[in-house]
Design a protein around this motif. Structure first.
Motif, PDB file in Angstrom:
ATOM      1  N   SER A 104      16.577  56.246  79.302  1.00 57.57           N
ATOM      2  CA  SER A 104      17.152  57.177  79.782  1.00 57.57           C
ATOM      3  C   SER A 104      18.531  57.734  78.490  1.00 57.57           C
ATOM      4  CB  SER A 104      17.809  56.422  80.504  1.00 57.57           C
ATOM      5  OG  SER A 104      18.628  55.172  80.063  1.00 57.57           O
ATOM      6  N   VAL A 105      18.616  57.522  77.957  1.00 61.77           N
ATOM      7  CA  VAL A 105      20.222  57.387  77.189  1.00 61.77           C
ATOM      8  C   VAL A 105      19.554  59.725  76.660  1.00 61.77           C
ATOM      9  CG1 VAL A 105      22.355  57.981  75.416  1.00 61.77           C
ATOM     10  CG2 VAL A 105      20.952  55.879  76.790  1.00 61.77           C
ATOM     11  N   VAL A 106      18.538  59.723  75.716  1.00 63.95           N
ATOM     12  CA  VAL A 106      18.684  60.872  75.776  1.00 63.95           C
ATOM     13  C   VAL A 106      17.348  61.732  76.864  1.00 63.95           C
ATOM     14  CG1 VAL A 106      17.783  59.771  73.291  1.00 63.95           C
ATOM     15  CG2 VAL A 106      15.905  60.064  74.719  1.00 63.95           C
ATOM     16  N   ALA A 107      16.847  61.264  77.633  1.00 64.17           N
ATOM     17  CA  ALA A 107      15.904  61.752  78.887  1.00 64.17           C
ATOM     18  C   ALA A 107      17.151  62.859  79.759  1.00 64.17           C
ATOM     19  CB  ALA A 107      15.480  61.178  79.851  1.00 64.17           C
ATOM     20  N   THR A 108      18.747  62.221  79.925  1.00 62.96           N
ATOM     21  CA  THR A 108      19.568  62.677  80.940  1.00 62.96           C
ATOM     22  C   THR A 108      19.827  64.005  80.054  1.00 62.96           C
ATOM     23  OG1 THR A 108      21.242  62.482  81.613  1.00 62.96           O
ATOM     24  CG2 THR A 108      21.632  61.323  79.616  1.00 62.96           C
ATOM     25  N   ALA A 109      20.750  64.727  81.129  1.00 64.92           N
ATOM     26  CA  ALA A 109      21.786  65.593  80.364  1.00 64.92           C
ATOM     27  C   ALA A 109      22.881  66.157  81.200  1.00 64.92           C
ATOM     28  CB  ALA A 109      20.835  67.120  80.352  1.00 64.92           C
ATOM     29  N   GLU A 110      23.596  67.007  80.826  1.00 66.52           N
ATOM     30  CA  GLU A 110      24.721  67.564  81.535  1.00 66.52           C
ATOM     31  C   GLU A 110      25.536  68.359  81.980  1.00 66.52           C
ATOM     32  OE1 GLU A 110      29.353  66.671  81.378  1.00 66.52           O
ATOM     33  OE2 GLU A 110      28.541  65.517  79.993  1.00 66.52           O
ATOM     34  N   ALA A 111      25.222  68.936  82.870  1.00 65.81           N
ATOM     35  CA  ALA A 111      25.546  70.627  83.408  1.00 65.81           C
ATOM     36  C   ALA A 111      26.824  70.574  82.698  1.00 65.81           C
ATOM     37  CB  ALA A 111      25.363  71.332  84.925  1.00 65.81           C
ATOM     38  N   ILE A 124      19.534  64.225  87.302  1.00 62.00           N
ATOM     39  CA  ILE A 124      19.353  63.105  88.377  1.00 62.00           C
ATOM     40  C   ILE A 124      17.607  62.334  88.409  1.00 62.00           C
ATOM     41  CG2 ILE A 124      18.397  63.516  91.151  1.00 62.00           C
ATOM     42  CD1 ILE A 124      20.275  65.613  91.443  1.00 62.00           C
ATOM     43  N   ALA A 125      16.394  63.104  87.230  1.00 64.79           N
ATOM     44  CA  ALA A 125      15.621  62.240  87.252  1.00 64.79           C
ATOM     45  C   ALA A 125      15.764  61.342  86.612  1.00 64.79           C
ATOM     46  CB  ALA A 125      14.723  63.177  86.832  1.00 64.79           C
ATOM     47  N   SER A 126      17.200  60.824  85.471  1.00 64.72           N
ATOM     48  CA  SER A 126      16.323  60.134  84.817  1.00 64.72           C
ATOM     49  C   SER A 126      17.428  59.130  85.621  1.00 64.72           C
ATOM     50  CB  SER A 126      17.202  60.917  82.791  1.00 64.72           C
ATOM     51  OG  SER A 126      18.611  61.071  83.732  1.00 64.72           O
ATOM     52  N   LEU A 127      18.415  59.072  85.983  1.00 64.15           N
ATOM     53  CA  LEU A 127      19.233  57.820  87.044  1.00 64.15           C
ATOM     54  C   LEU A 127      18.187  57.198  87.540  1.00 64.15           C
ATOM     55  CD1 LEU A 127      22.029  57.131  88.061  1.00 64.15           C
ATOM     56  CD2 LEU A 127      21.407  59.690  89.771  1.00 64.15           C
ATOM     57  N   LEU A 128      17.238  58.690  89.043  1.00 62.13           N
ATOM     58  CA  LEU A 128      16.752  57.860  89.465  1.00 62.13           C
ATOM     59  C   LEU A 128      15.867  56.296  88.921  1.00 62.13           C
ATOM     60  CD1 LEU A 128      16.167  60.553  92.317  1.00 62.13           C
ATOM     61  CD2 LEU A 128      17.482  58.417  92.144  1.00 62.13           C
ATOM     62  N   MET A 131      21.503  71.944  75.180  1.00 59.91           N
ATOM     63  CA  MET A 131      21.165  70.538  75.916  1.00 59.91           C
ATOM     64  C   MET A 131      21.778  69.221  75.306  1.00 59.91           C
ATOM     65  SD  MET A 131      20.415  71.858  79.054  1.00 59.91           S
ATOM     66  CE  MET A 131      18.775  70.711  80.407  1.00 59.91           C
ATOM     67  N   GLY A 132      20.891  68.535  74.314  1.00 56.89           N
ATOM     68  CA  GLY A 132      21.499  67.370  73.477  1.00 56.89           C
ATOM     69  C   GLY A 132      22.737  67.508  73.413  1.00 56.89           C
ATOM     70  N   ALA A 133      23.816  68.294  74.104  1.00 56.87           N
ATOM     71  CA  ALA A 133      24.897  68.163  74.278  1.00 56.87           C
ATOM     72  C   ALA A 133      25.766  67.447  75.285  1.00 56.87           C
ATOM     73  CB  ALA A 133      26.036  69.886  73.620  1.00 56.87           C
ATOM     74  N   GLY A 134      25.118  67.028  75.915  1.00 52.24           N
ATOM     75  CA  GLY A 134      25.733  66.307  76.952  1.00 52.24           C
ATOM     76  C   GLY A 134      25.857  65.115  76.948  1.00 52.24           C
ATOM     77  N   PHE A 135      27.295  64.803  76.488  1.00 48.64           N
ATOM     78  CA  PHE A 135      27.354  63.313  75.798  1.00 48.64           C
ATOM     79  C   PHE A 135      28.076  62.713  77.878  1.00 48.64           C
ATOM     80  CE2 PHE A 135      31.662  65.601  76.069  1.00 48.64           C
ATOM     81  CZ  PHE A 135      32.394  64.528  76.098  1.00 48.64           C
ATOM     82  N   MET A 136      28.507  62.844  78.333  1.00 49.41           N
ATOM     83  CA  MET A 136      29.129  62.053  79.613  1.00 49.41           C
ATOM     84  C   MET A 136      28.196  61.151  79.849  1.00 49.41           C
ATOM     85  SD  MET A 136      31.921  61.742  79.089  1.00 49.41           S
ATOM     86  CE  MET A 136      32.875  61.154  80.613  1.00 49.41           C
ATOM     87  N   LEU A 137      26.761  62.237  80.499  1.00 44.48           N
ATOM     88  CA  LEU A 137      25.723  61.853  81.119  1.00 44.48           C
ATOM     89  C   LEU A 137      24.698  60.449  80.272  1.00 44.48           C
ATOM     90  CD1 LEU A 137      24.911  63.838  84.506  1.00 44.48           C
ATOM     91  CD2 LEU A 137      26.507  61.984  84.058  1.00 44.48           C
ATOM     92  N   SER A 138      24.598  60.498  79.302  1.00 40.76           N
ATOM     93  CA  SER A 138      24.072  60.133  78.369  1.00 40.76           C
ATOM     94  C   SER A 138      24.819  58.695  77.813  1.00 40.76           C
ATOM     95  CB  SER A 138      24.146  61.071  76.712  1.00 40.76           C
ATOM     96  OG  SER A 138      23.086  61.730  76.542  1.00 40.76           O
ATOM     97  N   LEU A 139      26.242  58.641  78.086  1.00 40.76           N
ATOM     98  CA  LEU A 139      26.484  57.717  77.957  1.00 40.76           C
ATOM     99  C   LEU A 139      26.908  57.426  79.307  1.00 40.76           C
ATOM    100  CD1 LEU A 139      29.036  56.324  76.409  1.00 40.76           C
ATOM    101  CD2 LEU A 139      31.026  57.957  77.174  1.00 40.76           C
ATOM    102  N   PHE A 140      26.869  57.475  79.916  1.00 44.39           N
ATOM    103  CA  PHE A 140      26.563  56.631  81.438  1.00 44.39           C
ATOM    104  C   PHE A 140      25.068  56.147  81.320  1.00 44.39           C
ATOM    105  CE2 PHE A 140      24.436  56.719  85.362  1.00 44.39           C
ATOM    106  CZ  PHE A 140      25.597  55.623  86.135  1.00 44.39           C
ATOM    107  N   GLN A 141      24.458  56.293  80.784  1.00 45.51           N
ATOM    108  CA  GLN A 141      23.502  55.617  80.799  1.00 45.51           C
ATOM    109  C   GLN A 141      23.825  54.421  79.760  1.00 45.51           C
ATOM    110  OE1 GLN A 141      20.482  55.831  82.572  1.00 45.51           O
ATOM    111  NE2 GLN A 141      21.077  57.848  84.140  1.00 45.51           N
ATOM    112  N   GLY A 142      23.842  54.855  78.999  1.00 44.45           N
ATOM    113  CA  GLY A 142      23.863  53.930  77.005  1.00 44.45           C
ATOM    114  C   GLY A 142      24.662  52.818  77.875  1.00 44.45           C
ATOM    115  N   GLN A 143      26.128  53.254  78.956  1.00 43.64           N
ATOM    116  CA  GLN A 143      26.987  52.169  79.319  1.00 43.64           C
ATOM    117  C   GLN A 143      26.312  51.391  80.173  1.00 43.64           C
ATOM    118  OE1 GLN A 143      30.927  52.118  77.991  1.00 43.64           O
ATOM    119  NE2 GLN A 143      29.885  50.659  79.568  1.00 43.64           N
ATOM    120  N   GLN A 144      24.930  51.444  80.750  1.00 41.52           N
ATOM    121  CA  GLN A 144      23.957  51.288  81.580  1.00 41.52           C
ATOM    122  C   GLN A 144      23.152  50.348  81.319  1.00 41.52           C
ATOM    123  OE1 GLN A 144      24.535  51.093  85.320  1.00 41.52           O
ATOM    124  NE2 GLN A 144      26.246  52.770  84.196  1.00 41.52           N
TER     125      GLN A 144
END
Length: 448
Positions: free
Chosen positions: A135-142, A173-177, A391-404
């Motif tokens: 999920s860390v790599v599946a997400t992206a951040e606008a 959103i999809a990776s979160l759900l 799209m690979g630079a969205g570090f905040m939501l990747s970090l959010f998933q990494g925290q989980q």
């Protein structure tokens, strides 16, 4: 010297406002992240630890939650951010730039590729014990994508910016759900039942065409607290609330135009009758007309646009920067450099830098072969290549998933560093490719 005009004399569309605010928020977040790193690695590191580990208790009826302040930043403020993202995605797909099926399907195909290929690559490289890290790599951040696009050029195609922003939101959103569905362990079935019931009530209110924004927000807050009590990520409540917010105005376009023309005609007639001297204003008539137009404009905005206009600055300027302040830092002496070559850090790095753009381009190309999708107007494959690299630079939501996934493991610091390294490399490569690909002018904007 004439005063600088303060009124806008052209139509400003929703995406332009969303883009400006989120790009500034993304830039602010990067600055705050650098400050947070300096803070944790300074002599005042203890104050950083105390701030985020200090408990804060919230009571809801006979239930109460006592969690560190950092928990509330992650679960509540990011729920606000996901709500803003969900509202924008709903607008774009329902009435905005991707409302036409060929445009929508092209974006969906690219977003799907940007999730599946990097996730598959990570699963191939990572050990069995860290498989949930996909999920860390599946997400992206606008926010990060739009901030980088602002650095690239102000003349980049509007179609390209909308496409990249929308696909980033879809992936986020999809990776979160998916991660919530696959990995959440329910702690309280009663709380989950309450949250589900509240969402059902929101759906009923939407079907009844209820437009009381405060009622939606109040029920959304109850749903958020119920999810937290049940052990579900609060961001889910933000996504679900966005789904039910009404998107259409109760005022018809023809009525709005006619009423506005009538009011302006009355103001013009008053000026003709009173014949003010040059530089003199008919202040009371002018202010009364301006107030009436303001009331009519507010009434004419759909609930979705009203809510997005109020919440977006809070999401961009508060939620993301505070999350960065709380979760970005790591101690410089807490890892060994050789460990960065391990399967998990390398899996994250390779998946974000190579897997994500390759997946998006591959699925977009395959979808284009079917003839039922449409490449964004005035966008060529060179620009798409540069954009998908970003799209690979969205570090905040990747970090959010990494925290989980990695919060209870020794891998978290390595995961953070690999995310930051991937974001830096992907961002630089994307900007370079966009500069080489050149710039194109967008077609006339004729959205609803």
């Amino acid at each position: 010297m004439a005063a600088k005009p303060t009124l806008t004399n052209r139509i400003v569309y929703s995406f332009e406002l969303f883009e400006q605010v989120l790009a500034r928020g993304g830039t602010l977040t990067i600055v705050v992240a650098l400050l947070a790193l300096s803070w944790l690695n300074s002599p005042w590191a203890a104050s950083w630890l105390y701030l985020w580990e200090n408990p804060l208790t919230i009571t809801f009826g006979k239930f109460s939650i006592a969690k560190p302040i950092g928990f509330w930043v992650q679960q509540v403020l990011l729920a606000l951010f996901y709500l803003a993202l969900g509202l924008e995605l709903k607008r774009v797909l329902r009435v905005g730039e991707l409302k036409e099926r060929p445009d929508m399907l092209f974006a969906i195909a690219a977003a799907l590729g940007g999730m599946l290929i990097p996730a598959a690559l990570y699963l191939y490289l990572a050990p069995a014990a860290a498989q949930a890290g996909w999920s860390v790599v599946a997400t992206a951040e606008a926010a990060a994508v739009l901030a980088l696009l602002a650095l690239a050029s102000n003349s980049l195609s509007l179609s390209l910016r909308v496409f990249l922003s929308s696909t980033a939101i879809m992936q986020g959103i999809a990776s979160l759900l998916l991660s919530v569905i696959l990995y959440t362990s329910i702690q309280n079935l009663l709380a989950l039942s309450v949250a589900t019931g509240v969402f059902g009530l929101l759906v009923v209110l939407r079907a009844l065409r209820n437009r009381s924004m405060w009622l939606y927000l109040l029920l959304g807050l109850v749903m958020l607290v119920s999810f937290l009590l049940a052990g579900v990520q609060g961001a889910v409540a933000g996504v679900l609330l966005a789904l039910v917010i009404p998107i259409h105005s109760r005022v018809l376009e023809e009525d709005f135009v006619t009423t506005t023309d009538t009011i302006m005609g009355q103001l013009h007639a008053l000026r003709m009758m009173k014949r003010p001297e040059p530089g003199e204003e008919i202040e009371e008539d002018f202010q009364a007309a301006a107030h009436t137009l303001r009331v009519n404009c507010t009434e004419s905005l759909s609930p979705l646009r009203r809510l997005q206009r109020k919440l977006l600055p809070w999401a961009a300027y508060l939620s993301l920067p505070l999350f960065a302040l709380a979760y970005v830092p790591f101690a410089y002496n807490s890892f060994a450099w050789r460990d960065l070559l391990g399967p998990v850090p390398m899996g994250i790095f390779v998946s974000l830098v190579l897997g994500k753009p390759l997946g998006m381009l591959l699925f977009a190309w395959l979808a284009s072969l079917t003839g039922i999708v449409r490449i964004p107007a005035s966008v060529h494959w060179g620009q798409l290549t540069g954009g998908t690299l970003l799209m690979g630079a969205g570090f905040m939501l990747s970090l959010f998933q990494g925290q989980q996934v990695f919060s209870a493991t020794e891998q978290l610091t390595l995961v953070k560093i690999s995310i930051y390294a991937a974001s830096a490399v992907a961002g630089l490569l994307g900007l370079l490719v966009l500069a080489v690909a050149g710039k194109t002018k967008d077609l006339p904007h004729t959205q609803v």
